[in-house]
Motif scaffolding. Structure first.
Motif, mmCIF file in Angstrom:
data_model
loop_
_atom_site.group_PDB
_atom_site.id
_atom_site.type_symbol
_atom_site.label_atom_id
_atom_site.label_comp_id
_atom_site.label_asym_id
_atom_site.label_seq_id
_atom_site.Cartn_x
_atom_site.Cartn_y
_atom_site.Cartn_z
ATOM 1 N N UNK B 67 0.837 -1.198 0.000
ATOM 2 C CA UNK B 67 0.000 0.000 0.000
ATOM 3 C C UNK B 67 0.874 1.251 0.000
ATOM 4 N N UNK B 72 -3.753 2.535 -3.583
ATOM 5 C CA UNK B 72 -5.090 1.946 -3.532
ATOM 6 C C UNK B 72 -5.239 0.632 -4.272
ATOM 7 N N UNK B 75 -5.278 -2.588 -2.264
ATOM 8 C CA UNK B 75 -6.344 -2.923 -1.316
ATOM 9 C C UNK B 75 -7.155 -4.124 -1.789
ATOM 10 N N UNK B 208 -4.001 14.185 5.554
ATOM 11 C CA UNK B 208 -4.389 13.014 4.766
ATOM 12 C C UNK B 208 -3.238 12.542 3.892
ATOM 13 N N UNK B 210 -3.593 10.992 1.336
ATOM 14 C CA UNK B 210 -4.068 11.041 -0.045
ATOM 15 C C UNK B 210 -4.242 12.470 -0.526
ATOM 16 N N UNK B 222 -3.664 11.880 -5.006
ATOM 17 C CA UNK B 222 -4.858 11.409 -5.696
ATOM 18 C C UNK B 222 -4.558 10.155 -6.512
ATOM 19 N N UNK B 224 -2.075 8.122 -6.046
ATOM 20 C CA UNK B 224 -1.683 7.057 -5.133
ATOM 21 C C UNK B 224 -2.920 6.340 -4.584
ATOM 22 N N UNK B 225 -3.965 7.120 -4.250
ATOM 23 C CA UNK B 225 -5.156 6.533 -3.643
ATOM 24 C C UNK B 225 -6.041 5.819 -4.659
ATOM 25 N N UNK B 227 -7.745 3.310 -6.822
ATOM 26 C CA UNK B 227 -7.689 1.853 -6.709
ATOM 27 C C UNK B 227 -7.475 1.140 -8.045
ATOM 28 N N UNK B 288 -3.417 -1.813 5.885
ATOM 29 C CA UNK B 288 -3.347 -0.668 4.958
ATOM 30 C C UNK B 288 -3.118 0.661 5.676
ATOM 31 N N UNK B 289 -3.566 0.769 6.936
ATOM 32 C CA UNK B 289 -3.365 2.025 7.663
ATOM 33 C C UNK B 289 -1.868 2.275 7.875
ATOM 34 N N UNK B 292 -0.552 3.666 4.704
ATOM 35 C CA UNK B 292 -0.952 5.060 4.503
ATOM 36 C C UNK B 292 -0.137 5.990 5.396
#
Lengths: 130, 504
Positions: B67, B72, B75, B208, B210, B222, B224-225, B227, B288-289, B292
């Motif tokens: 991640x 994304x 995930x 954030x 993201x 953007x 990176x997040x 999916x 995933x946290x 991030x």
């Protein structure tokens, strides 16, 4: 008239084979014997369980299976934020798991109901033979 | 960091594992105990054991790292690894338990009455098991080097030795207790440090990862997040192929399936699977946290050692003794992850090897012990020889191979009367050959662009349908085994245990 009363006669019910027969064969033994009757019971259960499995799979397809297509067709979704995260993240990293558990829980309940109904039919006690 | 904490964590987990294993040994005396814990494991315990065994180093360390590096897109892995159990639940769980078979080859033989299909299944169990064990040993080596300074092969050796000691001591029964313990250890080891990290993040302002203006390694937040954006040229194909591999592959993993025989009956098997879904869901929201947060606090790891992000965050964000203690806890969890999965796979591979190979010369428990030694030594040697490959890549390929071989065998074998031995064998051969080709190509050559690269990197989308089609077509053209045998078998698979059938 001083006639003697007629001798007593023992009266019984009509004489049949019935009482000498063993108990009615259970459906379980019909299934074991692979009779047509047993086959009908089992294939009914099998079809019900199969339909349930496919319905659950469809549920999976319409919830999680459809997500890549949604993200592909609506790329702008990532710009919207929910709870401080991009929307696809909320869905993929968190919301998916309760959905899976819910689908599984509904499946287990329905599958057990099918089996309970099947057992109730098969083990029905004391039914007269036709 | 202080190396003593890392070594301490590894020693504690090893000792705890062996202690619980030995404690289980008091109950474990017969061959049947070794194999299936005499079929007396309650659903709650069994679900804990399945989850404990299933959550490997790829989940514990790998997901966070992926991640961080790819965002994304990654995930989908944990989602697929969990959803696989829903598919397993609806098609396989209860019938598999009722089949009364212990391993996948047992099932193949019982359903198809064919010694050849049995042998083919045995070969596939061993291949998939070793394919899955290899990255476990490699990953353990890398992780242990980070926290203890040990050489990579030293780490692999430690994991292999503890696994072998544990399996030799108690077999499946003690493994049950060990793996339940390891599930809760893994969950705690991710959850507790994460709570502290999130507090630090919030007190830093809670930015954030993201955010559109946060650029790490040339990638803005953007993108990176997103999916679907990064990995490969054909993200939609790649994602759906990955989905198919994980959804269908889970039921074909030898170390997962083997645990279903320890359920009391078919209903218990369903209940176990439902609890597994809850336990996996609880676990998979966490890694995933880490990834991030890594984007904010350890952006320099993206290019190089993203693998270590989970282990490094506590020191970067908290530091001092607190950071060292949290890292030690994470190390313990990671080591437990490597141990649990390796033990489960060793049991599964050894079970097949002992039934089909070593039991010809030795009896019962001795045959199993010899098989366990072989099951560990081969992938350990391969992990020294092979070049370094990403844990998640090889694990993904193992899933694809299981999805293209055992998944069709199980689903068609349980639900379709028409499956024949010839059909099953040809389907598994084709599926195994196609995915095997993809495995070799992935390990040997390095492609990055074009359709060919996408197809080879995620082979499930074409290999699984091909295998199913071959199975169905060949079955149509060959004569089924005696239909009364098939009928009896299917009846047994689908009839609840409450019905007094003749189950011999």
């Amino acid at each position: 008239m001083d006639a003697e009363p007629p001798p007593r006669v023992r009266v019984t019910g009509p004489h049949t084979e019935r009482t000498r027969r063993g108990p009615r064969p259970s459906v379980a033994s019909e299934i074991d014997a692979q009779s047509d009757l047993g086959a009908i019971y089992v294939s009914g259960l099998l079809r019900a369980q199969m339909r349930l499995a496919l319905r659950t799979l469809l549920g999976l397809g319409l919830t999680i299976g459809i997500l890549p297509l949604v993200f592909h067709l609506a790329p702008g979704l990532g710009k919207h934020h929910l709870l401080g995260m991009p929307v696809p993240w909320v869905v993929l990293a968190f919301a998916c798991y309760p959905v899976l558990v819910l689908l599984a829980w509904r499946y287990v309940r329905a599958a057990e109901r099918h089996e309970a109904e099947f057992v109730a039919v098969v083990e029905r006690p004391g039914v007269e033979r036709w | 960091m202080n190396i003593g904490y890392g070594i301490g964590a590894v020693v504690v987990v090893s000792v705890a594992t062996l202690t619980i294993g030995t404690w289980g040994l008091r109950f474990s005396r017969t061959t049947s105990d070794f194999f299936v814990a005499s079929r007396s494991v309650r659903p709650g315990l069994n679900a804990g054991a399945i989850s404990g065994e299933y959550l490997s180093g790829a989940s514990f360390l790998g997901v966070g790292a992926l991640v961080l590096a790819f965002g994304g897109e990654m995930l989908w892995y944990p989602v697929g690894w969990t959803a696989g159990y829903l598919v397993l639940l609806v098609f396989v769980a209860a019938p598999l338990r009722r089949s009364g078979a212990y391993t996948l080859p047992d099932f193949a033989e019982a359903r198809l009455a064919s010694q050849r299909v049995r042998s083919l299944s045995s070969v596939l169990v061993v291949v998939i098991g070793w394919l899955y064990l290899l990255p476990q040993f490699q990953g353990a080596g890398t992780a242990l080097r980070t926290v203890t300074g040990m050489s990579p092969w030293g780490g692999s050796l430690v994991v292999a030795a503890v696994v072998l000691a544990n399996v030799l001591a108690g077999g499946m029964r003690s493994i049950t207790f060990v793996q339940v313990f390891q599930y809760w250890l893994k969950l705690t080891a991710l959850l507790v440090p994460l709570a502290f990290l999130v507090i630090v993040w919030l007190s830093d302002g809670g930015r954030s990862p993201a955010a559109a203006d946060l650029v790490v390694d040339g990638l803005n937040g953007t993108d990176w997040a997103n999916p679907l954006a990064i990995a490969g040229d054909h993200p939609l194909y790649t994602t759906y192929s990955l989905m198919l591999a994980t959804f269908a592959g889970t039921m074909g993993l030898p170390h997962v399936v083997v645990r279903y025989y320890t359920n009391r009956d078919g209903r218990a098997a369903r209940k176990t699977t439902l609890i597994v879904l809850v336990l996996l869901g609880l676990f998979y929201v966490l890694p995933p946290v880490y990834g991030a947060l890594g984007r904010l606090y350890a952006p320099d790891l993206v290019g190089s050692g993203a693998d270590n992000v989970v282990l490094e965050l506590p020191q970067r964000m908290i530091g001092g003794v607190g950071g060292d203690l949290l890292t030690a806890l994470l190390t313990a969890g990671a080591f437990a992850a490597f141990l649990a999965t390796s033990s489960g796979l060793t049991i599964a591979v050894a079970g097949v090897l002992s039934q089909d190979v070593t039991s010809r010369r030795l009896d019962g428990v001795a045959a199993f012990r010899v098989a366990a030694v072989i099951a560990v030594l081969v992938p350990l040697a391969a992990s020294f020889a092979a070049r370094d490959v990403a844990v998640a890549t090889v694990v993904g390929l193992a899933f694809a191979m299981a999805a293209a071989t055992f998944a069709p065998l199980l689903v068609l074998g349980i639900w379709w009367r028409g499956l024949t031995a010839a059909g099953a064998a040809s389907g598994m051969l084709v599926g195994g050959a196609l995915t095997g080709f993809a495995v070799v190509d992935n390990l040997v050559s390095d492609r990055d662009a074009g359709w060919w690269a996408s197809l080879i990197a995620q082979p499930a989308a074409w290999a699984v349908p091909t295998s199913v089609a071959v199975m169905v077509l060949v079955s149509r053209f060959t004569r089924p085994p005696s239909s009364s045998h098939v009928n009896r078998f299917l009846v047994r698979l689908h009839t609840p245990e409450g019905v007094a059938l003749d189950r011999t």
